[in-house]
Each structure stands twice: as C-alpha cells, then as structure tokens.
Design a protein around this motif. Structure first.
Motif, PDB file in Angstrom:
ATOM      1  N   PRO A 132      37.228  42.094  43.172  1.00 27.23           N
ATOM      2  CA  PRO A 132      37.006  43.309  42.793  1.00 27.23           C
ATOM      3  C   PRO A 132      37.487  43.454  41.197  1.00 27.23           C
ATOM      4  O   PRO A 132      38.341  42.680  41.055  1.00 27.23           O
ATOM      5  CB  PRO A 132      37.805  43.964  43.914  1.00 27.23           C
ATOM      6  N   GLU A 133      36.805  44.473  40.919  1.00 24.61           N
ATOM      7  CA  GLU A 133      37.395  44.877  39.556  1.00 24.61           C
ATOM      8  C   GLU A 133      37.879  46.435  39.792  1.00 24.61           C
ATOM      9  O   GLU A 133      37.552  47.105  40.392  1.00 24.61           O
ATOM     10  CB  GLU A 133      36.086  45.204  38.505  1.00 24.61           C
ATOM     11  N   PHE A 134      38.832  46.915  38.864  1.00 26.26           N
ATOM     12  CA  PHE A 134      39.406  48.185  39.052  1.00 26.26           C
ATOM     13  C   PHE A 134      39.872  48.779  37.749  1.00 26.26           C
ATOM     14  O   PHE A 134      39.958  47.797  36.867  1.00 26.26           O
ATOM     15  CB  PHE A 134      40.549  47.946  40.129  1.00 26.26           C
ATOM     16  N   TYR A 184      43.117  35.957  37.837  1.00 26.52           N
ATOM     17  CA  TYR A 184      43.296  37.319  36.992  1.00 26.52           C
ATOM     18  C   TYR A 184      42.781  37.453  35.610  1.00 26.52           C
ATOM     19  O   TYR A 184      42.947  36.594  34.835  1.00 26.52           O
ATOM     20  CB  TYR A 184      44.737  37.711  37.255  1.00 26.52           C
ATOM     21  N   HIS A 185      42.047  38.468  35.080  1.00 23.11           N
ATOM     22  CA  HIS A 185      41.874  38.831  33.793  1.00 23.11           C
ATOM     23  C   HIS A 185      41.245  39.921  33.456  1.00 23.11           C
ATOM     24  O   HIS A 185      40.951  40.989  34.412  1.00 23.11           O
ATOM     25  CB  HIS A 185      40.532  37.764  33.272  1.00 23.11           C
ATOM     26  N   PRO A 186      41.779  40.534  32.264  1.00 22.41           N
ATOM     27  CA  PRO A 186      41.343  42.076  31.802  1.00 22.41           C
ATOM     28  C   PRO A 186      39.839  41.875  31.716  1.00 22.41           C
ATOM     29  O   PRO A 186      39.338  40.716  31.119  1.00 22.41           O
ATOM     30  CB  PRO A 186      42.045  42.223  30.352  1.00 22.41           C
ATOM     31  N   GLU A 187      39.141  43.027  32.399  1.00 24.04           N
ATOM     32  CA  GLU A 187      37.905  42.969  32.151  1.00 24.04           C
ATOM     33  C   GLU A 187      37.144  43.775  30.852  1.00 24.04           C
ATOM     34  O   GLU A 187      37.794  44.230  29.927  1.00 24.04           O
ATOM     35  CB  GLU A 187      36.982  43.345  33.585  1.00 24.04           C
ATOM     36  N   THR A 188      35.818  43.837  31.094  1.00 23.86           N
ATOM     37  CA  THR A 188      35.087  44.499  30.097  1.00 23.86           C
ATOM     38  C   THR A 188      35.535  45.767  29.319  1.00 23.86           C
ATOM     39  O   THR A 188      35.762  45.899  28.241  1.00 23.86           O
ATOM     40  CB  THR A 188      33.733  44.829  29.973  1.00 23.86           C
ATOM     41  N   HIS A 193      40.551  45.961  35.051  1.00 24.13           N
ATOM     42  CA  HIS A 193      41.168  44.562  35.329  1.00 24.13           C
ATOM     43  C   HIS A 193      40.421  44.045  36.350  1.00 24.13           C
ATOM     44  O   HIS A 193      39.905  44.609  37.222  1.00 24.13           O
ATOM     45  CB  HIS A 193      42.514  44.663  35.673  1.00 24.13           C
ATOM     46  N   GLU A 194      40.535  42.552  36.635  1.00 26.49           N
ATOM     47  CA  GLU A 194      40.086  41.920  37.895  1.00 26.49           C
ATOM     48  C   GLU A 194      41.040  40.769  38.271  1.00 26.49           C
ATOM     49  O   GLU A 194      41.399  40.308  37.829  1.00 26.49           O
ATOM     50  CB  GLU A 194      38.512  41.360  37.410  1.00 26.49           C
ATOM     51  N   LEU A 195      41.342  41.004  39.787  1.00 28.69           N
ATOM     52  CA  LEU A 195      41.997  40.091  40.333  1.00 28.69           C
ATOM     53  C   LEU A 195      41.377  39.393  41.490  1.00 28.69           C
ATOM     54  O   LEU A 195      41.155  40.350  42.501  1.00 28.69           O
ATOM     55  CB  LEU A 195      43.397  40.649  40.735  1.00 28.69           C
TER      56      LEU A 195
HETATM   57 MG    MG Z   1      34.269  40.810  36.515  1.00 30.37          MG
END
Ligand code: MG
Ligand code: GLU
Length: 446
Positions: A132-134, A184-188, A193-195
């Motif tokens: 999931p992205e949030f 984990y990474h910061p998204e677009t 964010h995405e974990l």
């Molecule tokens: Mg993503």
C-alpha cells in the motif's frame, strides 16, 4: 493460551474483536480483559445488518436478508496484536459465525479461506503481499484541506528525513507484533509514502494488511498527523495504490516460476493471469471497491489502467515484476495493480484467487504480454493487441460483477447481494454529494 498470557503481562484493559465490512472499514466491539476467556469461546454478538452498511453507514435493504438477527464475531488467536497507538488495548481479527456456530455465508474472512481451500484442492498454496501507498498530512482540523506532511520527491532523501521518526516508530511497532516489514520509500507525490510487508500465506497477508492500515492511521493520529490510504485523497494528488502480489506454491517450490518459460513464468502462471484478465472488469468491483478508486485509474499514472499484462509494465493491470538475481525462482510473482486500500482485502484477494484458478482450470490463454508503453499506442492498436476495456467507474464495475457468473457463484448468497447493494448505494450517495465532500469522506474513512 498465549493470548490470555499476553493480555495479563501487558495490563490490557480492552480487547477488540474486529472484522472488515463490505466497504473495507475495520469495525468491532471490545470485551473487558477479564471476560476474554469466555468470549473467545462464545464470541461477541453483532447485528446482521452491520454487514449491509454502506460507506455512509446506512444499512441497505436486501430482499430476504434477516434484518432482526445477530451473528457472532469469533476471534482468531493467531491475529492477536497489542495496539501500539492505543495503550491498554489489544485486538484480534474475527470470522463471522452464525449463532449456531457455523461460518456465516457473508463472512469475508471465510470467503478468503474458501479461495485458499480451492487452490489447496488443486495442490497449491497461495502466497501474497499487499503493497500500500498512503498520504501523510498534518492534523489541521479543517477536513477539506490536506496539509501534506512533506514536500519530498519520489525516493527523495528529504522526504525520508521528514517522515523518519514516524516511519521508524511504525516499522518498530509492526515488527513488535510479528508483522515483518520488507521495504519503505517516499512515493511520487508530496506526502506520499509506501511501506510494504513481507509476503506470507494468503490469509496471513490479508490480516497483516488490515493491521498495517490500522497502525499507520492510529500512530499518525497519536502524533497529531493524519494518514490516509484513500486512492485519491484530494484532487491533483497522485493516487495511492495497494498493489497485490501473488504466487502459487507446491511442495515448498514456487509453481509460477519456470526459467525456460516466457517471462520466466510457468504455464500455470500464464493461465492464472488469463483467468484474472478474463474476470477483471467484475473483479475490480472488489479490488477497486469505492467511487474514489476510479479517480486513481488514469492512464500514465502507473496505476494499471490498461487491461493487459506485461514485464515490468507499470501501466498494465498486471505487471510481471523482474526477478531478483540469485532469487529468480523464489521472487517470481504477478502484481495486480488495479487494487487499492478501499478494498476489503479478504474479498479482493479471495476473488483474485478464484478468478486465477478459473483460468488454471480452463487453461485460459492471456495472449502475448505487452512490452511497450500502452500510452503510446492508438486505440485501434490497443484493441489489435487484445488490451481489454476496464471499468471507468464503480457503477460500471458493479454491473460487470453482476454479469460475472463465476464471481457471483463463489461469492454466494447473501454475500453477493449485500456486496452489490452496498456498492450501488455508494454510487448513488456519492453522486448526490459535492465533489470535495466525496474526497473528504474517503480520506477520513481510509
Ligand atoms: Mg509504489
Ligand atoms: N501510485 C501508483 C498507483 O496508483 C503506483 C506507483 C508505483 O508504485 O509504481 O498505483
């Protein structure tokens, strides 16, 4: 029992018995710790109509459905967690049982158990992960604004730093409850964010996702922040997906992998893809389960808006991810991109498994993979390559679900009637609402 021991050791006061309804909302009732042992045997009563509630919490009329009746929330001890964001509280995920002690035909978790059983009958174990992205925001008190928590870029070190304390606390909390964090990474988008949680057996993967959503939102709230998994929390934001990764295993070996096969996939995997693509329009009513979901599915946004599959093709509904060197076999899987966190994960995953197994049983051919960017192809060219039309709205998806005999049969009654009634109510309710209120409701609930 380990649950009673953990409750005593951690001075837990209340234990929530939770389930996920057709709108994807996590609900439940809590029992006092000293009544827990008995309640684990008897369950907790809940009105049947709760399972008919729309996203605006209005019970929908369904012909023949017993309104004045109760079912029981029966907790699964394997899902026990202490809630790090709610000190003194613990929780378990529940199956819905009839009063006479059988799984209820509208229980979402039972639906996934049945799908896993159907795979098992063919000799396969299902391994899955939700990704999931949030969106993170500051708590502002003004529901119509989202004050994004950071203005970082995709994969940007500044965004890592901005959200670090929260993300590290979240990761620790998940791991402390046996939920293994993978990446984990910061998204677009700014604030996005995405974990991801490590893949697991299907039921466990869905349970993990439910706790991930609850912890992510709850821990944000405790810090004066807001976290939302809404597919599109506000106009102009890049969408939040919840990509679903899947593979079938047999005797400890990944049965989707075949190094000599096209894209490293076995015939089994190709047929499974064929099944998912064949049922995708109806399936999307369960994987992209809200009115808001369809705002995310724009071409060119890597949300999988094109009805096809392809190697590392991020605009295809099904991406075949490239494998990891040295782990070619184990890391082979397919990724359903048309899935978001407004879905009930038990229904979404269960129905995806059933669609894929239909492809396996009938040896459905998915056709050639799309290796190009579909955004560069004309409509005629997309048609020539067999790219399928996907629903553009929840209304279209629900109509496709009602036409899909396989999905309607495996959902069974009254699950299918409840599910479609709830979705139709959402279509109607959100048409009557202002655009911004629609965004606010989704980002508040999810
Ligand atoms: Mg993503
Ligand atoms: N945010 C994109 C979506 O809506 C996915 C981006 C990516 O992880 O590739 O699915």
């Amino acid at each position: 029992m380990h649950v009673l021991g953990a409750v005593a050791r951690n001075a837990v006061e209340l234990v929530r018995f939770m389930w996920v309804d057709h709108s994807g909302v996590l609900r439940g009732k809590a029992v006092a710790a000293d009544t827990l042992a008995g309640r684990m045997r008897s369950g907790v009563g809940v009105a049947t109509v709760r399972q008919a509630a729309s996203l605006l919490d209005q019970a929908q009329p369904v012909a023949g459905f017993p309104v004045m009746d109760e079912v029981r929330l029966m907790p699964d001890p394997d899902t026990f967690v202490l809630l790090p964001h709610s000190p003194g509280s613990a929780a378990m995920l529940c199956d819905l049982w009839t009063r006479s002690g059988a799984p209820w035909a509208a229980c979402p978790r039972t639906f996934l158990r049945d799908a896993v059983g159907a795979a098992g009958a063919l000799g396969y174990q299902v391994v899955a992960a939700f990704e999931p992205e949030f969106t993170l925001a500051h708590e502002t008190g003004d529901g119509t604004e989202l004050a994004l928590f950071d203005d970082g870029l995709c994969l940007d070190n500044e965004a890592f730093d901005a959200a670090n304390d929260y993300i590290v606390a979240l990761s620790r909390a998940l791991r402390s409850q046996g939920i293994e964090v993978e990446m984990y990474h910061p998204e677009t988008s700014a604030g996005q964010h995405e974990l991801s949680i490590r893949h697991a057996e299907a039921l466990r993967a869905a349970d993990n996702h439910v706790w991930q959503r609850a912890f992510t939102r709850g821990m944000a709230r405790r810090r004066g922040m807001r976290a939302t998994f809404a597919p599109v929390p506000r106009p102009g934001l890049r969408g939040n997906g919840n990509h679903l990764h899947l593979s079938l295993w047999r005797d400890g070996a990944n049965a989707f992998a075949e190094q000599t096969g096209a894209l490293g996939l076995s015939d089994l995997a190709r047929h499974f893809i064929g099944g998912v693509l064949a049922h995708l329009p109806g399936l999307m009513a369960l994987t992209c389960a809200s009115v808001n979901s369809y705002l995310r599915l724009e071409p060119g946004k890597w949300a999988g808006a094109f009805g096809c599959y392809g190697p590392d093709n991020r605009d295809a509904a099904i991406r075949v991810p490239s494998t990891l060197r040295g782990k070619e076999t184990a890391s082979t899987n397919i990724e359903l991109k048309v899935c978001d966190a407004t879905a009930n994960p038990y229904l979404a995953l269960g129905a995806t498994i059933q669609a894929g197994l239909d492809g396996v049983r009938n040896r459905l051919d998915p056709g050639a993979p799309l290796t190009e960017d579909p955004n560069r192809l004309s409509d005629a060219e997309l048609r020539r390559r067999g790219v399928r039309h996907l629903p553009r709205s929840l209304e279209e998806a629900v109509a496709a679900l009602e036409r899909d005999e396989l999905l309607m049969a495996v959902l069974g009654s009254p699950r299918r009637e409840l599910c479609t009634a709830v979705k139709r109510a959402d279509v109607r309710d959100f048409k009557e609402m202002s655009e911004i209120d629609g965004y606010v409701v989704h980002s508040t609930r999810f």
